[in-house]
Motif scaffolding. Sequence first.
Motif, PDB file in Angstrom:
ATOM      1  N   ALA A 288     -11.286 -24.000  37.544  1.00 16.10           N
ATOM      2  CA  ALA A 288     -11.204 -23.023  38.641  1.00 16.10           C
ATOM      3  C   ALA A 288     -10.300 -21.853  38.251  1.00 16.10           C
ATOM      4  CB  ALA A 288     -10.685 -23.696  39.910  1.00 16.10           C
TER       5      ALA A 288
ATOM      6  N   VAL B 250     -15.285 -17.049  49.317  1.00 19.83           N
ATOM      7  CA  VAL B 250     -15.253 -18.070  48.267  1.00 19.83           C
ATOM      8  C   VAL B 250     -16.393 -17.834  47.279  1.00 19.83           C
ATOM      9  CG1 VAL B 250     -15.454 -20.537  47.761  1.00 19.83           C
ATOM     10  CG2 VAL B 250     -14.164 -19.776  49.770  1.00 19.83           C
ATOM     11  N   HIS B 251     -16.026 -17.717  45.995  1.00 15.07           N
ATOM     12  CA  HIS B 251     -16.999 -17.558  44.905  1.00 15.07           C
ATOM     13  C   HIS B 251     -17.107 -18.895  44.175  1.00 15.07           C
ATOM     14  CE1 HIS B 251     -17.018 -12.951  44.803  1.00 15.07           C
ATOM     15  NE2 HIS B 251     -16.167 -13.274  45.769  1.00 15.07           N
ATOM     16  N   ARG B 252     -18.336 -19.337  43.936  1.00 16.00           N
ATOM     17  CA  ARG B 252     -18.562 -20.666  43.340  1.00 16.00           C
ATOM     18  C   ARG B 252     -19.211 -20.518  41.965  1.00 16.00           C
ATOM     19  NH1 ARG B 252     -22.682 -24.829  46.259  1.00 16.00           N
ATOM     20  NH2 ARG B 252     -24.120 -23.137  45.725  1.00 16.00           N
TER      21      ARG B 252
ATOM     22  N   GLN C  57     -21.077 -22.677  38.721  1.00 13.38           N
ATOM     23  CA  GLN C  57     -21.704 -23.918  38.263  1.00 13.38           C
ATOM     24  C   GLN C  57     -21.964 -23.776  36.767  1.00 13.38           C
ATOM     25  OE1 GLN C  57     -25.083 -23.780  40.961  1.00 13.38           O
ATOM     26  NE2 GLN C  57     -24.153 -25.285  42.328  1.00 13.38           N
TER      27      GLN C  57
ATOM     28  N   THR D 157     -18.893 -27.922  39.333  1.00 14.13           N
ATOM     29  CA  THR D 157     -18.817 -26.844  40.322  1.00 14.13           C
ATOM     30  C   THR D 157     -17.359 -26.586  40.648  1.00 14.13           C
ATOM     31  OG1 THR D 157     -20.961 -27.388  41.318  1.00 14.13           O
ATOM     32  CG2 THR D 157     -19.424 -26.130  42.674  1.00 14.13           C
ATOM     33  N   SER D 158     -16.934 -25.357  40.482  1.00 13.58           N
ATOM     34  CA  SER D 158     -15.560 -24.957  40.800  1.00 13.58           C
ATOM     35  C   SER D 158     -15.601 -23.706  41.661  1.00 13.58           C
ATOM     36  CB  SER D 158     -14.763 -24.673  39.517  1.00 13.58           C
ATOM     37  OG  SER D 158     -14.794 -25.788  38.655  1.00 13.58           O
ATOM     38  N   VAL D 159     -14.499 -23.436  42.338  1.00 10.65           N
ATOM     39  CA  VAL D 159     -14.478 -22.268  43.220  1.00 10.65           C
ATOM     40  C   VAL D 159     -13.185 -21.474  43.038  1.00 10.65           C
ATOM     41  CG1 VAL D 159     -15.924 -23.362  44.981  1.00 10.65           C
ATOM     42  CG2 VAL D 159     -13.431 -23.507  45.172  1.00 10.65           C
TER      43      VAL D 159
ATOM     44  N   SER E  82     -11.201 -18.197  45.400  1.00 10.48           N
ATOM     45  CA  SER E  82     -11.287 -17.386  46.624  1.00 10.48           C
ATOM     46  C   SER E  82     -10.737 -15.994  46.358  1.00 10.48           C
ATOM     47  CB  SER E  82     -10.508 -18.041  47.770  1.00 10.48           C
ATOM     48  OG  SER E  82      -9.130 -18.087  47.467  1.00 10.48           O
TER      49      SER E  82
ATOM     50  N   LYS F 103     -18.423 -19.377  51.887  1.00 10.28           N
ATOM     51  CA  LYS F 103     -18.934 -19.366  50.512  1.00 10.28           C
ATOM     52  C   LYS F 103     -19.924 -18.216  50.424  1.00 10.28           C
ATOM     53  CE  LYS F 103     -22.208 -22.104  49.408  1.00 10.28           C
ATOM     54  NZ  LYS F 103     -22.949 -23.363  49.302  1.00 10.28           N
TER      55      LYS F 103
ATOM     56  N   THR G  92     -22.713 -17.559  44.432  1.00  6.95           N
ATOM     57  CA  THR G  92     -22.745 -18.611  43.419  1.00  6.95           C
ATOM     58  C   THR G  92     -23.149 -18.027  42.075  1.00  6.95           C
ATOM     59  OG1 THR G  92     -23.271 -20.383  44.995  1.00  6.95           O
ATOM     60  CG2 THR G  92     -23.868 -20.757  42.685  1.00  6.95           C
TER      61      THR G  92
END
Length: 356
Positions: A123, A180-182, A184, A197-199, A201, A304, A307
Amino acid sequence: MLDKLEAIRQRYEDVNEQLMQPEAMSDMKRYKSLNKEYKDLGKIVVEYRRYQEVLSNIEGAREVISTEKDEDFRQMAKDELEGLLPEQERLETVIKDLLLPRDPNDSKDIIMEIRAGAGGDEAAIFAGDLQRMYMRYAEKQGLKMDLIDATEGTSGGYKEIILAVKGEDVYGKLKFESGVHRVQRVPATETQGRIHTSVASIVVMPEAEELDVQIDMNDVRKDLFMSSGPGGQSVNTTYSAVRLTHLPTGLVAQCQDQKSQLKNFDKALQVLRSRIYEIELAKKNEAEGAQRKSMIGSGDRSDKIRTYNYPQGRVTDHRIGYTVHNLASVMEGNIDDFVEQLRIAESAERLKEGVS
């Protein structure tokens, strides 16, 4: 609409005349205000002049069609009219958008905060990737990005990084990046090749000026400490880093990027003022009932919003259902498509609701 546009054109000419007067420069606050108004009105006047030209050409083409005996001339006029009518419609949409009341914060500079969320070291690495993406975007847009404070991750990237971004209409361009930006992907720290999967903000705040927020310095506690780098190593041996605590709200801002205590104090105060302004702005919007439940920007930091899928090279903005398959280009700062699509979506909402 034409009457309103003509009034705007007249005001544009008036402001231009005022700016030409020698006394205009004697009051820099007034000069800055007039110059901003001149630039804002200029955007509308440019489209208005194009619109006038198109209307004149449409009138001319219709006159030829109704009066000309020569069939070839009539056909040329019909072909011209066929191209002019869609252009008239396009310009009307552009002008209606420009005539909608603007968010007064759109022209402000911003404070951007990027924080690693769930996902551990990966992250933090992703937060660093996002910072680089915005840095590249800023460079392409001619914006200036300054570091205010950062806490680096143990394997790279940042646990937290705070930046100041300055330039033309920065908040208007980047305000929809909050959320929140995700990501993968297979992390560099993963030994078995599994996708994680990490996030991270992001918070984008309009930079508040002294006129926007009055802070009583008696309400602010100032703490000094030594600047430190990765792993806690000392950057310098003087107590130049500054931490400010706003006692009424409990908000904290700090800066240790500069060697000068005074410069660190100014930057920390800049962040503190913007955080207080953001809270007051939210209260004001709520009190006025202006906090619309927009799918574009609800203001909820837990939303969110986007992605970044590395295996498929895909980036999706969930608010508007917009997807591109050029992730590598996006991570190089080419986020113009997202900025523009979100702006268009917001404009469509405002046109539909008839509010700013």
